[in-house]
Design an enzyme around this catalytic site. Sequence first.
Site, mmCIF file in Angstrom:
data_model
loop_
_atom_site.group_PDB
_atom_site.id
_atom_site.type_symbol
_atom_site.label_atom_id
_atom_site.label_comp_id
_atom_site.label_asym_id
_atom_site.label_seq_id
_atom_site.Cartn_x
_atom_site.Cartn_y
_atom_site.Cartn_z
ATOM 1 N N TRP A 181 0.734 -1.246 0.119
ATOM 2 C CA TRP A 181 0.060 0.032 -0.195
ATOM 3 C C TRP A 181 1.127 1.377 0.087
ATOM 4 C CZ3 TRP A 181 -0.361 3.977 3.603
ATOM 5 C CH2 TRP A 181 -1.237 4.926 3.241
ATOM 6 N N GLU A 222 -3.311 -2.898 -2.042
ATOM 7 C CA GLU A 222 -4.338 -2.479 -1.336
ATOM 8 C C GLU A 222 -4.673 -1.346 -1.982
ATOM 9 O OE1 GLU A 222 -3.171 -1.319 2.719
ATOM 10 O OE2 GLU A 222 -5.495 -1.078 3.265
ATOM 11 N N LYS A 224 -7.204 2.403 -2.254
ATOM 12 C CA LYS A 224 -7.540 3.514 -1.547
ATOM 13 C C LYS A 224 -8.071 4.584 -2.229
ATOM 14 C CE LYS A 224 -6.594 6.098 2.876
ATOM 15 N NZ LYS A 224 -5.563 6.268 3.897
ATOM 16 N N ASP A 256 -9.685 -2.903 1.994
ATOM 17 C CA ASP A 256 -9.796 -2.251 3.357
ATOM 18 C C ASP A 256 -10.932 -1.702 3.219
ATOM 19 O OD1 ASP A 256 -9.579 -0.070 5.277
ATOM 20 O OD2 ASP A 256 -7.283 -0.397 5.563
ATOM 21 N N HIS A 259 -11.661 2.223 2.783
ATOM 22 C CA HIS A 259 -10.899 2.840 1.705
ATOM 23 C C HIS A 259 -12.176 2.985 0.374
ATOM 24 C CE1 HIS A 259 -6.586 1.774 2.992
ATOM 25 N NE2 HIS A 259 -7.470 2.541 4.072
ATOM 26 N N HIS A 283 -8.392 -5.866 4.828
ATOM 27 C CA HIS A 283 -8.022 -5.064 6.163
ATOM 28 C C HIS A 283 -9.249 -4.593 6.671
ATOM 29 C CE1 HIS A 283 -3.655 -3.478 5.429
ATOM 30 N NE2 HIS A 283 -3.925 -4.697 6.088
ATOM 31 N N ASP A 291 -12.703 9.128 7.820
ATOM 32 C CA ASP A 291 -11.527 8.526 8.129
ATOM 33 C C ASP A 291 -11.818 6.987 7.977
ATOM 34 O OD1 ASP A 291 -9.205 8.489 9.475
ATOM 35 O OD2 ASP A 291 -10.172 8.326 11.486
ATOM 36 N N ASP A 293 -9.773 4.552 9.773
ATOM 37 C CA ASP A 293 -9.311 3.747 10.614
ATOM 38 C C ASP A 293 -9.700 3.787 12.217
ATOM 39 O OD1 ASP A 293 -7.286 2.500 8.913
ATOM 40 O OD2 ASP A 293 -6.583 4.411 8.563
ATOM 41 N N ASP A 323 -7.026 -3.353 10.780
ATOM 42 C CA ASP A 323 -6.285 -2.184 10.680
ATOM 43 C C ASP A 323 -6.836 -1.133 11.099
ATOM 44 O OD1 ASP A 323 -4.422 -0.252 9.597
ATOM 45 O OD2 ASP A 323 -5.110 -0.418 7.437
HETATM 46 C C1 RNT Z 1 -3.888 3.050 5.158
HETATM 47 C C2 RNT Z 1 -3.908 1.550 4.862
HETATM 48 C C3 RNT Z 1 -2.673 0.604 5.262
HETATM 49 C C4 RNT Z 1 -2.329 1.435 6.612
HETATM 50 C C5 RNT Z 1 -1.015 0.637 7.274
HETATM 51 C C6 RNT Z 1 -0.543 1.076 8.434
HETATM 52 O O1 RNT Z 1 -4.917 3.823 4.752
HETATM 53 O O2 RNT Z 1 -5.144 1.302 5.415
HETATM 54 O O3 RNT Z 1 -3.020 -0.344 5.365
HETATM 55 O O4 RNT Z 1 -3.204 1.447 7.373
HETATM 56 O O5 RNT Z 1 -0.383 -0.017 6.257
HETATM 57 ZN ZN ZN Z 2 -5.370 -0.837 5.339
#
Ligand code: RNT
Ligand code: ZN
Length: 416
Positions: A181, A222, A224, A256, A259, A283, A291, A293, A323
């Site tokens: 990523w 990954e 985003k 993820d 994302h 993830h 946001d 995470d 994650d």
């Molecule tokens: C960031 C991604 C990625 C990170 C990690 C720390 O938006 O989700 O996976 O969170 O690599």
């Molecule tokens: Zn991630």
Amino acid sequence: MTRFESAKEIYASYGVDVEAAMKACMEAPVSLHCWQGDDVIGFDHDGPLTGGIQTTGNYPGKAKTPEQLMDDMDKALSLMPGKKKLNLHASYAIFEPGEFVDRDKLEPKHFKKWVEFAKERNMGIDFNPTFFSSDKVKDGLTLSSPDEETRKFWIEHGKACIRISQYFAEETGVPCVMNIWTGDGFKDVPADRMGPRMRYKDSIEQILAEPFDKNKVKPCVESKVFGIGVEAYTAGSAEFTLSFAASHDGCLPLMDNGHYHPQEYVSDKIPALLCFYPEIALHITRGVRWDSDHVLLLDDETREIAKEIVRCDGLNRVYMALDYFDASINRVSAWAVGFRSWEKALLAALLTPHDTLKKLQDESRFTELMAVHEAVKLLPLGDIWEEYCARQNVVSDRDFFAEIQKYEDEVLSKRN
Ligand code: RNT
Ligand code: ZN
């Protein structure tokens, strides 16, 4: 009759085998990210977290050394039922005193302590090259940079990480999922959207040209949709990474669920990808507005993601990693609450009478389907969860916070 025994009977009346569900849940590996413990900082640089991701908050007691991070992780692990795998970032390399090695030159030996840690705890290891938080990131770009020296540096980093991933797999005997990523992108309207993506594509191809055993290393890409400071464009968009994985043998797509556009659901994308890919990676996180995470909770989409994995018979095809990172609350608690939430979601999914529900759908009995879906929600999951934790010597939800408070008083509050 105990509450567990009575709950078991209730589930049995729906055709659900509780013992089989608990067993499957205990055996499904979930990858635990090291980076919740120290706000995604690591040990190889002094600068801030960059790359379009941010932690907010300054709750006291953050782990600042490998020993502290390992101690905290141990505490968190003791509060988690289920099977764990360790998920490391390259920035968590552990050097000898006075030693510094830049990302392009990292070697397996810089992760030897982590291998010992994982082996002692019977965990496999997943890995992530760290394409952020480094002075080698040029104008926000790494693998898609137009500056050849920059791009070369990050390609070398990727290759080094392939070698380290293979080492992890060989040491632990468990395949290593290596996730690529980058935060590469632009804050404002780009003048060239394809150029960076062509460079990104070439860079990942060069990384994957590093020899590795496909049964041991599972590279993923990954996607985003945007990041902080890269709102207008990301090189690694969903279409880019999905197409990359589809056209490169042995490369997995990694989704993820923080994302995507908030109206998009990763739960729905899982069965779509499983129609085509032998294996995929996730993830698992909680998006809140823009946001991506927040600490995972047992919310509807989390449950739906777990349900899709289970009802697609995908527990052996989906690599599940967590994650999230929150610096505003006790980090050990954040770690463990998130992990426990995922275990609850998995257990709930395994305790769902999928065959009955599928049959109702196939017979177009949608009124009944809705009614049963709603009935299933209030089945006594909590009683099974209590037993699930007890059998693994893990505290119940009721006693959870006391453990956190004790660790905070005895350990975290003594750190400066
Ligand atoms: C960031 C991604 C990625 C990170 C990690 C720390 O938006 O989700 O996976 O969170 O690599
Ligand atoms: Zn991630």
